[in-house]
Scaffold this active site. Sequence first.
Site, PDB file in Angstrom:
ATOM      1  CE  LYS A 141      -3.759  -8.767   1.128  1.00 24.74           C
ATOM      2  NZ  LYS A 141      -3.908  -8.449  -0.327  1.00 24.74           N
ATOM      3  CB  SER A 216      -1.469 -10.937  -1.837  1.00 23.67           C
ATOM      4  OG  SER A 216      -2.251  -9.752  -1.941  1.00 23.67           O
ATOM      5  CB  SER A 240      -4.336  -9.207  -4.215  1.00 25.69           C
ATOM      6  OG  SER A 240      -2.999  -9.226  -4.639  1.00 25.69           O
TER       7      SER A 240
END
Length: 553
Positions: A141, A216, A240
């Site tokens: 990420k 996210s 997330s």
Amino acid sequence: MQPSDPAYASPVAMIDLGSRSGTHQPDRRQRAAIRHRAMKKLGCLAALSALIIPNASVTGRSSLPPAPQSIAALHAALRAPNARCTQIIASYIKRALRLDGKLHALIEIAPEAMAEAVRIDATPMATRRQLPLACVPLLVKDNIDVAGFATTGGSAVLTGNIASTDSAAVARLKRAGAIVIAKTNMSEFALDFKGRSSLDGQTSSPYAVSESAGGSSSGNAAALAAGLGLIALGTDTSGSARVPAALAGTTGLRPTFGTIPLDGVMGLSPSQDVIGPMCLDPLDCATVLRVLSPKTPEDAQTLRGLRVGVLRAFITEPRQVAALDKALQSLRTAGAHVSDTHLRDELVLTGTIEAPGKGAKFASRSVFDFPDVMDHYLPTRSDAPTDAAQLLKALQGSSAKGQSTARVVEQVSSFMARRAGKASDPRYEANGSFRDRFVRERLDEAFACYGSAPCFDILVYPSVQGLYALAQTGPETAGTHRFAAYSGRPALAFPLGTAMTPVGPRPVSLEILGREGDDLRLLAIASTWQRLAGKPRIVDCDTPTGAVCLSLP
């Protein structure tokens, strides 16, 4: 081709832009900044593909090499005669070139991945067998440092924020043999579940471009489902990692708070932030967790005698109800004790109604913490705004250029105002130590085995409401993501089947919450339960609207 072939050595040299051993090189920032967006251009990627994969085509309809579904499958393939790590990594890059145009899951592909594969191939077999993640393609990420890459947090204003070293988590996975394939797209600054960055736009569901991949950690989940990587590092401040995993039909773990070091992570809220391993297979996440946190207690969990509490109030969508009831029945058949239950003050815990006597609902502390986090983080970085106030100005400029959305600017501006006025804000007082104690006490009641009240080893509920979500709106969680985030307990989202919806087959996922330290136990439960109930079978398909498809049982 073999790594010793001259034709092979030449392209590796051409794409290797510098060692990523974790030490800063003087010209790395300039090279990485140029490469950051250039490598996403299809022309550059096509050229790279042609170098490492003969006759590859970005837009052609040639069949893709099948992606392994587990570390065990990948390592079995690697043990085959004449198999090479370079072949495996090349196949993942080929999939990325073909499929990511639909997904927008990858921010930057790592050209050094091929050089790392050459290194794995050159490693003596006896040494390679000691590496639990040898040749395993890793997605990271974009709020987690990988040396030589920009750590943008999904924001166009931080493209110059080049990491000089690997984060602690990435370094551990690399030492175990993992190869970074790409940095992944995410919700800008991890602020919501929608999965849109100002760098690469909206991440789409792997099953339909019109659907949300969640957030996210959106790029991780979508890319894993599409076979663009095998394991991933995400973050989970308040859902997330779990929310996008649920929508994609992959596995997302929020570990016990404090289990995995956060060095080299762009944070959001220190009292809630964790690194969340994401995988296709729960057992793979167990392997990753053992590398990241070797002291995590082991557990050879069986389902017989397992006490399962189902938070029935959060399972409402008819197709979801039917599929989950079928999955729960498989637990009963295996000897687990399954019963519906509820938590005391359930709607307070989910932030649906105000906390008693506080005049405010429970919510993530990131709304107050974010400016302080940025004030601490940004001064330690190069080529970045100097503090939260300068970050807001940069975001306003980015929004004027059509990059960052007005919503992101509004959120950061609101966070700044809340920090300034937090002393008189009832939300600040409600979401301090009172909130954490309140949530822990009520969850402890469900897990404590004393008196005549029922007690449970795990609680079960969905991470998201429904089986898919539109890209414009994103998913609805009903607040269940808060249980783990506010209590510090581990929670795991994973798929248990497939259901037909008006838009086609979609994964059916559950989330399970356990006791602190039970991370590996949850993964063992999920793996065994999947074998009984079945998990979505992801297959390659060639459609204009999706990257992959689900096969109904």
